[in-house]
Design a protein around this motif. Structure first.
Motif, short mmCIF file in Angstrom:
data_model
loop_
_atom_site.label_atom_id
_atom_site.label_comp_id
_atom_site.label_asym_id
_atom_site.label_seq_id
_atom_site.Cartn_x
_atom_site.Cartn_y
_atom_site.Cartn_z
N GLN A 133 0.83 -1.20 0.00
CA GLN A 133 0.00 0.00 0.00
C GLN A 133 0.87 1.26 0.00
N ASP A 134 1.93 1.26 0.83
CA ASP A 134 2.84 2.41 0.86
C ASP A 134 3.61 2.54 -0.46
N ALA A 135 3.96 1.41 -1.06
CA ALA A 135 4.66 1.45 -2.35
C ALA A 135 3.79 2.08 -3.43
N LEU A 136 2.46 1.86 -3.36
CA LEU A 136 1.56 2.47 -4.33
C LEU A 136 1.70 3.99 -4.33
N PHE A 137 1.74 4.58 -3.14
CA PHE A 137 1.81 6.03 -3.05
C PHE A 137 3.23 6.56 -3.25
N ALA A 138 4.19 5.66 -3.35
CA ALA A 138 5.55 6.07 -3.70
C ALA A 138 5.77 6.17 -5.20
N VAL A 139 4.83 5.64 -6.01
CA VAL A 139 4.93 5.79 -7.46
C VAL A 139 4.84 7.27 -7.79
N PRO A 140 5.79 7.82 -8.54
CA PRO A 140 5.77 9.25 -8.83
C PRO A 140 4.44 9.70 -9.44
N GLY A 141 3.84 10.67 -8.81
CA GLY A 141 2.57 11.21 -9.29
C GLY A 141 1.36 10.77 -8.51
N VAL A 142 1.40 9.57 -7.89
CA VAL A 142 0.21 9.04 -7.23
C VAL A 142 -0.14 9.86 -5.99
N ALA A 143 0.84 10.17 -5.14
CA ALA A 143 0.55 10.89 -3.90
C ALA A 143 0.00 12.29 -4.15
N PRO A 144 0.65 13.13 -4.98
CA PRO A 144 0.06 14.46 -5.21
C PRO A 144 -1.30 14.40 -5.91
N PHE A 145 -1.49 13.45 -6.80
CA PHE A 145 -2.79 13.25 -7.45
C PHE A 145 -3.86 12.95 -6.41
N SER A 146 -3.53 12.10 -5.44
CA SER A 146 -4.49 11.66 -4.44
C SER A 146 -4.79 12.75 -3.41
N ARG A 147 -3.91 13.73 -3.28
CA ARG A 147 -4.15 14.82 -2.34
C ARG A 147 -5.19 15.82 -2.86
N ARG A 148 -5.54 15.72 -4.16
CA ARG A 148 -6.47 16.70 -4.71
C ARG A 148 -7.61 16.07 -5.51
N THR A 149 -7.63 14.74 -5.63
CA THR A 149 -8.63 14.06 -6.44
C THR A 149 -9.44 13.09 -5.58
N PRO A 150 -10.74 13.27 -5.43
CA PRO A 150 -11.54 12.30 -4.67
C PRO A 150 -11.36 10.89 -5.24
N SER A 151 -10.83 10.01 -4.42
CA SER A 151 -10.45 8.67 -4.88
C SER A 151 -11.25 7.61 -4.14
N TYR A 152 -11.66 6.59 -4.91
CA TYR A 152 -12.44 5.48 -4.39
C TYR A 152 -11.75 4.18 -4.80
N VAL A 153 -11.92 3.13 -4.01
CA VAL A 153 -11.20 1.89 -4.31
C VAL A 153 -12.06 0.67 -4.03
N ILE A 154 -12.03 -0.26 -4.98
CA ILE A 154 -12.48 -1.63 -4.75
C ILE A 154 -11.33 -2.54 -5.16
N TRP A 155 -11.43 -3.80 -4.84
CA TRP A 155 -10.33 -4.71 -5.14
C TRP A 155 -10.70 -5.72 -6.22
N ASP A 156 -9.66 -6.34 -6.77
CA ASP A 156 -9.81 -7.59 -7.51
C ASP A 156 -8.96 -8.60 -6.74
N ASP A 157 -8.47 -9.64 -7.40
CA ASP A 157 -7.82 -10.69 -6.62
C ASP A 157 -6.49 -10.27 -6.01
N HIS A 158 -5.63 -9.55 -6.76
CA HIS A 158 -4.24 -9.37 -6.31
C HIS A 158 -4.07 -8.37 -5.18
N ASP A 159 -5.00 -7.43 -5.01
CA ASP A 159 -4.92 -6.54 -3.85
C ASP A 159 -5.89 -6.97 -2.75
N TYR A 160 -6.49 -8.14 -2.92
CA TYR A 160 -7.35 -8.77 -1.92
C TYR A 160 -6.67 -9.99 -1.32
#
Length: 460
Positions: free
Chosen positions: A183-210
Motif C-alpha cells: 500500500q505504501d509502495a503504491l503512493f511512492a509511485v511518482p505522481g500518485v501521492a500528489p494526485f491523491s491529495r487533490r482528487t476524490p479517490s475510491y477503491v475496490i479490489w480484484d484478486d491481487h490486492d485482496y
C-alpha cells in the motif's frame, strides 16, 4: 504518589502532536468530504479547511498505531461545486472541489484504472510477435497532471503473493505487514501521492490486492484486506445492509455508481488442483471451453461471483435510482466472454442478472471493469434490454497484453480499444441533449486510444 507525574507524562505523550505526513481525499459529496490522514506516529493534530470565502475552520484528527497511524475524518457543512484547500502550519497539504448536488445537470469527468505493480521499475509488453520491456508507470507521467471529479481504483492496485500456500506459511502479522508495505509502495509511485491529495479517490479490489491469484471468499486473510482498504483510503461506508465486503454506491450529479466486491462472496471451484509438476495448489476457477462462435463458456459454471445479498443490493439500487446513467463497476470483466480467463460469464449468477435487467428494463446501465491488462470498449448486443456497453481499463503499471480475439459471430463485440499499451479510462458526462456518456481510453502519452459516446435515450 511518585507514580502520578509518570502517569501524566504517559498521557501527555499519548496526546503528542502528530503533523500530517500524508493525506488523500476520498468520498466527496456536494456538502461533505472524507479525507485520510497519515502521520509518522500515533498522535493528534489539527488541519484547517479554507473555502472560497477565505475563512478557515479547524479540522482535528487523531491517529492510532492500531490503524497504521492513519485516521479517516469527515468534514461537513460545505457548499456544492466549490473549491477548498486543506492546510497545516500555513502550508497547503491537500485540496478538493465538492460535487454537484444529486440530480444536478452538471458535466462530470471520472477517471479509473486497474493493475499496477508499484515496486516494479520495468513492465513487460506482450505482443503477438514477441515481448519487450518498457519503463514502468509511464501512464502516471501524464495521469498525474489530469483533473477529474473522481478517480476509481478498480482492482489490483498492487500485487500480493500469488499462491494461497504463501499466505498459509506466513503469520497474520507478516501478512498484514505485506499488505501495508505494498500500500505504501503504491503512493511512492511518482505522481500518485500528489494526485491523491487533490482528487476524490475510491477503491475496490480484484484478486491481487485482496489476496492470492484468483482468490475467492474462502481466503482466510480477507479481513486483513478489508482493514487495509478501510484504513488506507477514505471510502464511503462499505458493505452496508449486511452485504459485507467493500461494495458501496455513490451519486455524482446525474450519475449513480455501484462499485461491487467481486471477491468477498465469490464461490470457489475446487480447494485444491494438481499442477503439471505434481504440486497441489488452491484454485478458484472453473474449466472453460471455446464455442464455434469464438466465445468461451464454463460447462460447470460456479454459482456466485457477487453473492445473493450483494446482487439484491444492486438490483434494489438500480430499480430505485433516478440517475440518467447507472454505472456498475467491478474488478473482473462482466460482459465479455471472448477469453478464457476470469470473468462473470463463468458464473450462473450473470445469466440471472441479465434476465432480470431485460425484464425490468432499468434504463441507462453501463459497465466498467479492469483486470484484463489491456484497454477495451465492448458491447453485448444480445441478452439485455438494449445494447449493454462495457469499458475495461487495465495496465496502469503492469504487464500488458494484446486485445482478446473477437469474431464476427460473437454477440460481444469489441468496438474500440488497444492492447499491449498501458492505459487508463475516463467517463465524460455531458447533460445536454438528455445526457451523453462518452467512454474513453487514454494511453501513457495522453493520446486517445478509443472513444465511444453512449446516449441515454439509446439505453431505454
Amino acid at each position: 504518589m511518585r507514580a502520578l507525574p509518570l502517569l501524566l507524562l504517559v498521557a501527555s505523550l499519548a496526546r503528542a502532536e502528530a503533523p500530517v505526513a500524508g493525506l488523500l481525499v476520498g468520498h466527496t459529496t456536494h456538502d461533505r468530504v472524507r479525507i485520510n490522514v497519515r502521520t509518522a506516529g500515533p498522535g493528534e493534530g489539527t488541519l484547517e479547511i479554507v473555502g472560497p470565502d477565505g475563512k478557515a475552520r479547524p479540522v482535528p484528527y487523531a491517529t492510532t498505531e492500531e490503524r497504521a497511524n492513519r485516521a479517516v475524518v469527515d468534514i461537513d457543512g460545505l457548499s456544492p461545486r466549490a473549491p477548498y484547500t486543506l492546510r497545516q502550519g500555513g502550508s497547503a497539504v491537500g485540496s478538493v472541489r465538492t460535487m454537484p448536488a444529486p440530480g444536478a445537470a452538471a458535466p462530470l469527468r471520472i477517471g479509473f484504472g486497474s493493475c499496477l505493480v508499484p515496486q516494479a521499475e520495468r513492465a513487460p509488453v506482450m505482443r503477438h510477435d514477441g515481448r519487450e520491456e518498457i519503463e514502468n508507470h509511464l501512464v502516471w507521467k501524464h495521469l498525474a497532471s489530469q483533473e477529474f471529479d473522481a478517480w476509481l481504483w478498480i482492482g489490483d492496485r498492487f500485487y500480493l503473493p500469488g499462491l494461497h500456500e504463501q499466505f498459509e506459511a506466513a503469520g497474520e502479522g507478516e501478512v498484514r505487514r505485506t499488505f501495508w508495505m505494498l500500500q505504501d509502495a503504491l503512493f511512492a509511485v511518482p505522481g500518485v501521492a500528489p494526485f491523491s491529495r487533490r482528487t476524490p479517490s475510491y477503491v475496490i479490489w480484484d484478486d491481487h490486492d485482496y489476496g492470492p491469484n484468483n482468490a475467492s471468499g474462502h481466503f482466510a486473510g480477507k479481513g486483513i484486506a478489508l482493514d487495509v482498504l478501510r484504513d488506507g483510503f477514505a471510502n464511503p461506508p462499505m458493505g452496508e445492509g449486511g452485504v459485507g465486503g467493500c461494495s458501496f454506491r455513490i451519486t455524482l450529479g446525474q450519475i449513480d455508481l455501484f462499485l461491487l466486491d467481486d471477491r468477498w462472496h465469490r464461490e470457489c471451484a475446487a480447494l485444491k488442483r494438481a499442477l503439471p509438476d505434481g504440486r497441489e495448489v488452491h484454485s478458484c476457477t472453473p474449466d472453460v471451453e471455446r464455442r464455434p462462435d469464438g466465445t468461451w463458456h464454463a460447462p460447470k459454471p460456479l454459482g456466485a461471483m457477487y453473492g445473493e445479498k450483494q446482487m439484491a443490493w444492486l438490483r434494489d439500487g438500480l430499480t430505485a435510482s433516478k440517475a440518467t446513467f447507472k454505472v456498475v463497476v467491478g474488478g473482473n470483466q462482466m460482459l465479455s466472454d471472448i477469453h478464457r480467463f476470469e470473468a462473470w460469464y463463468q458464473f450462473e449468477e450473470r445469466g440471472r442478472f441479465l434476465a432480470w435487467l431485460k425484464e425490468e428494463r432499468v434504463p441507462g446501465v453501463v459497465f466498467v471493469s479492469g483486470d484484463r491488462h489491456h484497454g477495451e470498449i465492448g458491447v453485448l448486443r444480445e441478452g439485455g434490454p438494449y445494447p449493454l456497453y462495457e469499458i475495461t481499463s487495465s495496465g496502469l503499471g503492469a504487464v500488458v497484453y494484446p486485445l482478446d480475439e473477437d469474431t464476427p459471430e460473437s454477440p460481444y463485440d469489441v468496438i474500440g480499444g488497444k492492447g499491449s499499451v498501458q492505459n487508463y479510462g475516463v467517463l465524460e458526462y455531458d447533460p445536454a441533449g438528455g445526457g451523453v456518456l462518452t467512454l474513453r481510453l487514454v494511453g501513457p502519452d495522453g493520446a486517445e486510444l478509443a472513444a465511444h459516446a453512449v446516449r441515454a435515450e439509446d439505453l431505454r
